[in-house]
Enzyme design. Structure first.
Site, PDB file in Angstrom:
ATOM      1  CD  GLU A 165      -3.009   1.187   2.203  1.00  0.00           C
ATOM      2  OE1 GLU A 165      -2.789   0.596   3.257  1.00  0.00           O
ATOM      3  OE2 GLU A 165      -4.014   1.869   1.996  1.00  0.00           O
ATOM      4  N   GLY A 210       2.699   1.792  11.347  1.00  0.00           N
ATOM      5  CA  GLY A 210       2.394   1.006  12.541  1.00  0.00           C
ATOM      6  C   GLY A 210       2.032  -0.432  12.194  1.00  0.00           C
ATOM      7  CB  ALA A 211      -0.290  -2.442  11.800  1.00  0.00           C
ATOM      8  CD  GLU A 264      -5.146  -2.008   5.335  1.00  0.00           C
ATOM      9  OE1 GLU A 264      -4.167  -1.619   6.016  1.00  0.00           O
ATOM     10  OE2 GLU A 264      -5.772  -1.273   4.553  1.00  0.00           O
ATOM     11  CG  ASN A 265      -0.229  -6.775   3.838  1.00  0.00           C
ATOM     12  OD1 ASN A 265      -0.206  -5.896   2.993  1.00  0.00           O
ATOM     13  ND2 ASN A 265       0.643  -6.821   4.847  1.00  0.00           N
ATOM     14  CG  HIS A 319      -6.852   0.248  12.495  1.00  0.00           C
ATOM     15  ND1 HIS A 319      -7.270   1.556  12.557  1.00  0.00           N
ATOM     16  CD2 HIS A 319      -6.314   0.101  11.261  1.00  0.00           C
ATOM     17  CE1 HIS A 319      -7.002   2.153  11.409  1.00  0.00           C
ATOM     18  NE2 HIS A 319      -6.409   1.286  10.602  1.00  0.00           N
ATOM     19  CD  GLU A 320      -3.730  -2.358  10.492  1.00  0.00           C
ATOM     20  OE1 GLU A 320      -4.231  -2.430   9.351  1.00  0.00           O
ATOM     21  OE2 GLU A 320      -3.257  -1.290  10.961  1.00  0.00           O
ATOM     22  CG  HIS A 380      -8.178  -1.819   7.365  1.00  0.00           C
ATOM     23  ND1 HIS A 380      -8.910  -0.812   6.803  1.00  0.00           N
ATOM     24  CD2 HIS A 380      -7.148  -1.207   8.022  1.00  0.00           C
ATOM     25  CE1 HIS A 380      -8.351   0.362   7.106  1.00  0.00           C
ATOM     26  NE2 HIS A 380      -7.273   0.151   7.855  1.00  0.00           N
TER      27      HIS A 380
END
Ligand code: BES
Ligand code: ZN
Length: 868
Positions: A140, A276-277, A279-280, A311-312, A315
């Site tokens: 991303e 931070g992270a 979401e793949n 959060h991830e 997504h």
């Protein structure tokens, strides 16, 4: 100044990819082959490819010439026009589930670039005294094209069949579980083929190759959940993440009414990670501090980790299953996942009162940022993914966006909100959407015109201040745009009032309204859900102040924050904060104390150059904190509740601040013996120096900061060495908090000299070092000089990263006098031509200018009040 970009989906719409990549940790090049089947929609096929060497390019099996165009685009022109062989077309259609007319085959090779942290990149770590690395991807927003030729656009959803070939000793992960995993007889290569993905966007594809340890569990519906980290991490630090991940998926399965769509959900902590992270789909990647939780992890850090995971995972539905059509709706992805991170964690850990974190962090940062002239609106057009980094203001895109959705959720009610979401997912799974699609589903579920309400909030910058006046029984409300520079404009919002008075309308859309008040207890924005602040007249405000202790924590902290914002803008005086703090002398909520600390911080800024007023402020802080300190002490106690744990670290910092009184030159005027709390903290450091992992993270940054401030060079050496040798990223972060508190000139130089040593300070961590050093008034000038001297290096290292603007942004939030303003302009004005920096610079200048005005305006009254 938007450049318009051809979307490549207008030339070729891919249905499926077969992608095979050979890559080994330690090497700096990878090879691959990709077959893409799809439908041609233009004369020639166009794909994205960046930094790749292409060979043997074929369209429908015929060799094709490659033309390199602008914007990472390539055009494939076959030597001879041919059609896809009918049997082959049929076979492909069966495999990908869609009719296709074009097949593409390309062999390619590319670079594994150090330091970039996107595309395919190495992550370095030490284990058993050895340097090791693993390979990971970050695609991303538009970095898939750095790893294979593709249509790298969110709307170009396709199925992916992936294979990774590497050294047999490594674990290999991708979005789906592996289907075939074979090592060739000669034992030099391992071939892992993954199950085919569902239709998905390229930015969500991911691979990780390396030595990893894991722990596993299952959700109620049987999804495999795995948490991974390098062998340098202790296995027990993965447990917390596993619990949160499983419970979040269980929660979303039920809440969204649509099950988690993949067979597994992997979560990997990577030693080098730019944000931070990420979401793949099925393979979420994290910075280590955002996934791992150990015995010494502070409660706020643990809560933060919980929210990042939630959060991830949100997504995986919102973003992955249904995806924005184009990057201009990225805010919706992020605002929604931000909403759900608090929502889910609140269900899983109700005792944490996680919404209070939202109010003391995101809400505060949104209200501050959104009040500066020149700030962006939530929704911004982006023509090209390169522009995404220019709109990445997290206080707006994440925090304000989340606040909007929370406001909407409370307004239309949880049931309607949830019903709307369910029909949204049912309707748009595996498809792409625009924001209006969500508004329309939520709107029909709620029988309410959602887009009408949201329109100005999303497309206009800023928010209103409502002036509330009471004359007799009549309450009069007037809205106008709130800006810290005291200006205003004509924007009107539809404001959900959440008023305590039943005669007030639910939504205020006119500039002015008035109504008969039904009681003496008038308050707006009860619960703190709506994005505005209120400026009450004296009578209403003093009634509020009298009843402050009867209010909820949310309402109390909201009232303090409103006083802070009104003071900054000049609508009221910041001296009012001093009275308010005194009213709050019995305050016990940690969340309210967070705002009290911010209020103390604001007053401190105003009187920074006046040591007498500063010392009087310190006395006030000591009085407010003292009685809590007597109860809480320095060390955690076994019967602490969550409030005590968080409150202690705030109180401890205030006590240390209070004891550190100054002389006329701005240095400490009291020897350590006369600073009992500071002295005890230093003793604690001495006792635990060789077992820092045994000090609770709730107080550790404070302990290390004290050790550095009053300690000698030996303490600094020791902490630098510990920083270098530990693989505990959280301890590293606490040491950073300690070391960036340096006060002596030679020690400051020493810290600054480390900034560019990437084997000491990882590129991912430099922003903390820089911003904490710049906040330190002793180190500010030298840190700024460093920035000026090293700008070309910064540009080279961080240009293109979505947090490149941290440098102008951070200085904009700190600088507070005319000389600094001039310096700021001198460095940054010439850089306004860079799209990624322009807005941060403009907002930074406006921020500094209004801060200077504020300090000049309020200094005398604030100092007088402190000195009374
Ligand atoms: N999708 C984002 C990360 C991202 C956004 C990468 C845009 C590249 C371009 C991810 O879901 C995210 O929001 N990460 C946050 C973590 C957050 C939950 C604290 C981040 O990295 O800051
Ligand atoms: Zn996100």
């Amino acid at each position: 100044m938007t450049k318009s970009v051809n979307q490549l989906i207008n030339y070729f719409r891919p249905s499926g990819y077969f992608l095979s990549i050979d890559a080994r940790p330690g090497e700096r090049e990878f090879q691959g082959v990709v077959y893409i089947a799809g439908v041609k929609t233009g004369k020639f096929v166009r794909l994205h490819a960046k930094g790749l060497t292409l060979e043997n390019v074929r369209v429908n099996k015929e060799l094709a010439e490659v033309r390199y165009l602008e914007n990472d685009e390539i055009e494939l022109i076959p030597e001879k026009e041919t059609e896809l062989d009918r049997d082959y077309a049929k076979e492909l259609a069966e495999r990908w589930g869609e009719a296709v007319d074009t097949s593409i085959a390309i062999e390619f090779s590319g670079k594994i670039t150090e330091g970039s942290m996107h595309g395919l990149y190495p992550c370095k770590y030490e284990f058993e005294g050895e340097s090791r690395e693993l390979l990971a991807t970050q695609f991303e927003s538009h970095h898939a094209r750095e790893v294979f030729p593709c249509v790298d656009e969110p709307a170009a959803k396709a199925k992916f069949l992936c294979q990774i070939n590497t050294d047999p000793k490594y674990t290999v992960l991708s979005n789906m579980p592996s289907e075939v995993d074979i090592v060739l007889e000669d034992d030099t290569k391992r071939h892992v083929t993954f199950q085919m993905t569902p239709k998905m966007s390229t930015y969500l594809l991911a691979f990780v190759i390396g030595d990893l340890k894991k722990i596993s569990g299952k959700t109620k519906s049987g999804v495999d959940v795995n948490i991974f980290a390098t062998p340098a991490q202790s296995a027990s630090n993965l447990n917390f993440a596993l619990g949160v991940a499983i419970r979040s998926i269980d929660f979303y399965d039920e809440y969204f009414g649509v099950p988690y769509p993949l067979p597994k959900s992997d979560h990997v902590a990577l030693p080098d990670f730019s944000s931070g992270a990420m979401e793949n789909w099925g393979l979420i990647t994290y910075r280590e501090t955002c996934l791992l939780v150990g015995d010494s992890t502070s409660l706020p850090a643990k809560q933060f980790t919980g929210t990042v995971i939630a959060h991830e995972l949100a997504h995986q539905w919102f973003g992955n299953l249904t995806t924005m059509e184009w990057w201009n709706d990225l805010w919706l992805n992020e605002s929604f996942a931000s909403l759900m991170e608090h929502y889910a964690i609140d269900q899983i850990y109700p005792d944490w009162k996680i919404w209070q974190n939202f109010e003391t962090q995101e809400v505060v940062s949104a209200l501050r940022r959104d009040a500066i002239s020149g700030v962006q609106s939530i929704q911004q057009d982006v023509e090209h993914p390169d522009e995404i980094s220019t709109l990445f203001d997290s206080a707006i895109v994440y925090a304000k966006g989340e606040r909007m959705l929370r406001m909407l959720q409370v307004l239309i009610g949880e049931d309607a909100f949830r019903a709307g979401l369910k029909s949204y997912f049912e309707r748009y799974s595996y498809k792409n959407t625009v924001a209006a699609d969500l508004w329309s589903e939520l709107g029909s579920a709620a029988s309410f015109n959602v887009s009408e309400l949201m329109n100005n909030w999303l497309t206009k910058p800023g928010y209103p201040v409502i002036t509330a006046k009471c004359t007799g029984d009549t309450i009069e409300l007037e809205q106008k745009r709130f800006l810290t520079d005291g200006k205003t404009d004509e924007t009107l919002w539809r404001i959900p009032l959440f008023s305590s008075d039943e005669n007030a309308p639910r939504i205020m859309s006119d500039k002015k309204i008035s109504f008969q008040s039904s009681s003496n207890d008038f308050q707006l924005n009860v619960g703190n859900f709506s994005h505005f602040i209120t400026h009450y007249d004296d009578k209403l405000q003093s009634r509020l102040n009298d009843r402050l202790s009867n209010f909820t924590d949310s309402d109390r902290l909201k009232i303090i924050n409103e006083a802070i914002m009104l003071g900054r803008s000049g609508l009221a005086s910041s001296a009012d904060l001093i009275d308010l703090l005194k009213v709050l002398k019995n305050e016990e909520s940690n969340a309210v104390w967070d705002l009290m600390s911010l209020a103390i911080g604001d007053i401190r800024r105003i009187v920074e150059d006046d040591y007498i007023a500063t010392n009087n402020l310190k006395r006030l802080a000591g009085q407010l904190a003292g009685k809590h300190f007597d109860r809480l002490g320095i060390l955690p106690d076994s019967d602490d509740n969550d409030n005590d744990i968080k409150l202690r670290s705030t109180i401890l910092s205030q006590m240390i601040f209070a004891e550190d009184t100054l002389d006329a030159s701005g240095d400490s005027d009291r020897p350590l013996d006369e600073r009992p709390v500071t002295k005890s903290v230093l003793d604690l450091f001495t006792e635990y120096k060789y077992k820092l992992n045994e000090i609770s993270g709730d107080i550790r940054p404070t302990v290390l900061a004290v050790a550095v401030r009053v300690g000698d060079n030996e303490t600094i050496d020791f902490l630098v060495n510990t920083y270098k040798s530990t693989s505990d990223a959280e301890l590293q972060q606490d040491i950073t908090a300690g070391l960036t508190s340096v006060r002596k000139s030679d020690q400051i130089d020493r810290m600054i000299d480390m900034f560019k040593l990437s084997d000491v300070i990882r590129a991912q961590d430099l922003a903390y070092w820089f911003s904490w050093m710049l906040s330190n008034r002793f180190a500010r000038t030298k840190t700024w000089e460093w920035l000026k001297d090293n700008w070309p290096w910064i540009e080279n290292t961080f240009g293109g990263d979505k947090s490149f603007d941290v440098f102008p942004r951070c200085a904009g939030q700190i600088f507070s006098n005319d000389q600094m303003l001039n310096e700021y302009k001198e460095l940054f004005l010439p850089l306004r031509s860079e799209p990624a920096l322009k807005r941060a610079i403009d907002v930074g200048i406006n921020d500094i200018v209004s801060r200077i005005d504020w300090i000049k305006r309020d200094y005398v009254t604030v100092a007088n009040k402190l000195n009374q």
